[in-house]
Design an enzyme around this catalytic site. Structure first.
Site, PDB file in Angstrom:
ATOM      1  CB  SER A  34      -6.224   0.134  -1.835  1.00 48.99           C
ATOM      2  OG  SER A  34      -4.980  -0.503  -2.012  1.00 48.99           O
ATOM      3  CD  GLU A  91      -8.634   3.177  -4.092  1.00 49.35           C
ATOM      4  OE1 GLU A  91      -8.953   2.289  -4.899  1.00 49.35           O
ATOM      5  OE2 GLU A  91      -7.460   3.459  -3.825  1.00 49.35           O
ATOM      6  NE  ARG A 109      -5.768   3.980  -7.600  1.00 54.79           N
ATOM      7  CZ  ARG A 109      -4.626   4.264  -8.225  1.00 54.79           C
ATOM      8  NH1 ARG A 109      -4.654   5.090  -9.280  1.00 54.79           N
ATOM      9  NH2 ARG A 109      -3.484   3.738  -7.852  1.00 54.79           N
TER      10      ARG A 109
END
Length: 358
Positions: free
Chosen positions: A258, A354, A164
């Site tokens: 998420s 994130e 990520r």
């Protein structure tokens, strides 16, 4: 080129947080970026690059010049016995692209179905799901430098992909020069956040196609259906069903998917946690580390369904924070910090968000 003023951003972020952009330019092609840089007033302003708004938390109005990327188009640029290269405009919807490739008979992206956002954001986040990451299908991208106006093509190494993560999520050491090498191209290892605008992304879909099935939810679908050799369309349908069952539709309930990364720990750290929490969900990685399920950690701390103001933890998936109605970015981040504190106090693990906080 049109500079729009006081533009509501609620429609342009999937959390549906109320905020506005003081100034906004819609980037439909590289010519618009040339015009921005040629305008002394606009060129001097700090910029904020906005794609689909699926990975941001707005905590107030955006004073920077918002460059909303709306470059469209999809085309096959090369096809050989080894695979197909597809070029896609950065403003295209990611899930619609995945569906389109299957409709054209080009499998390879099916595990990444239903990930919200635009194609241009996919390398920034190195999106991933169900055993596949963007870097596994990445070929190259085109970007325009917001300082020099130079245009260049970056390969996977120059993008610095990680979990990520990418070079586009890290600021340059020196905003004026450090991101560029002697040849004028970005240097590996330097950040490019807010330095470049991605305009096109090229993806490589290998031949022959091979299914990616080594993920627990997909293996469960194989057992449930008795289908042991699914084709790409079947995997696509399974992924859509799995995500729909776990994750709220941003069009119905505001969220950014998420919210926290799954943390990685050493084997020794994991063994220590298992002694105290035998049921912890964990996945050994090829590099010897162990990935822990952030959603399980949050759920174990009792956060599922709880809220701060109008921001809440989704009752069906603790990894997702949602907007129950008129939540502010401050409420979302207060909830996120409270979750981080709980997980750290119980497990000694610092969860990393994130989304980008603006």
């Amino acid at each position: 080129m049109l500079v729009e003023k006081n533009v509501p951003l609620q429609p342009y972020n999937t959390f549906h947080i109320v905020a506005k952009a003081f100034s906004l330019v819609r980037v439909t092609g590289v010519d618009v970026l040339d015009q921005v840089l040629a305008d002394p007033e606009l060129a001097a302003q700090p910029r904020f690059i906005l794609g689909g708004g699926s990975n941001i938390v707005l905590t107030g109005d955006v004073r920077s010049l918002v460059l909303k990327v709306e470059v469209m188009g999809r085309r096959v640029v090369q096809e050989t016995d080894k695979g197909i290269v597809i070029e896609v405009g950065a403003g295209e919807n990611w899930h619609e692209l995945v569906a389109w490739t299957l409709d054209q008979g080009y499998p390879g992206l099916e595990n990444l179905a239903m990930i919200p956002g635009t194609v241009g954001a996919s390398p920034v986040q190195n999106i991933g799901a169900y055993g596949l990451e963007l870097q596994d299908r990445f070929h190259s991208l085109d970007a325009t430098d917001l300082v020099t106006g130079a245009r260049y093509t970056l390969d996977a190494a120059q993008c610095g992909f990680g979990y990520r993560d990418s070079v586009f999520k890290h600021p340059p050491a020196d905003a004026a020069t450090a991101a560029l090498g002697d040849d004028g191209a970005p240097m590996t290892g330097f950040g490019l956040r807010d330095r470049v605008v991605i305009t096109h992304v090229r993806l490589f879909l290998p031949k022959p196609w091979k299914p990616v099935l080594g993920y627990a939810d997909l293996e469960r679908k194989m057992l449930e259906t008795g289908i042991t050799t699914p084709d790409a369309r079947q995997i696509f349908d399974w992924v859509c069903a799995i995500r729909s069952a776990k994750l709220p539709n941003p069009a119905v309930l505001g969220n950014a998917g998420s919210f926290f990364k799954n943390p990685q720990v050493t084997r020794e750290q994991c063994d220590d946690i298992i002694q105290r929490e035998p049921r912890i969900v964990h996945y050994p990685l090829d590099n010897g580390a162990v990935k822990l399920a952030a959603g399980w950690l949050i759920d174990a701390c009792g956060w599922k369904g709880k809220s701060v103001g109008n921001a809440a933890v989704y009752e069906r998936q603790a990894l997702v924070l949602v907007n129950r109605g008129d939540a502010t970015g401050g409420e979302v981040m207060t909830l996120a910090r409270a979750i981080q504190t709980s997980v750290y106090e119980r497990f000694g693990i610092q969860l990393e968000p994130e989304p980008v906080v603006v």
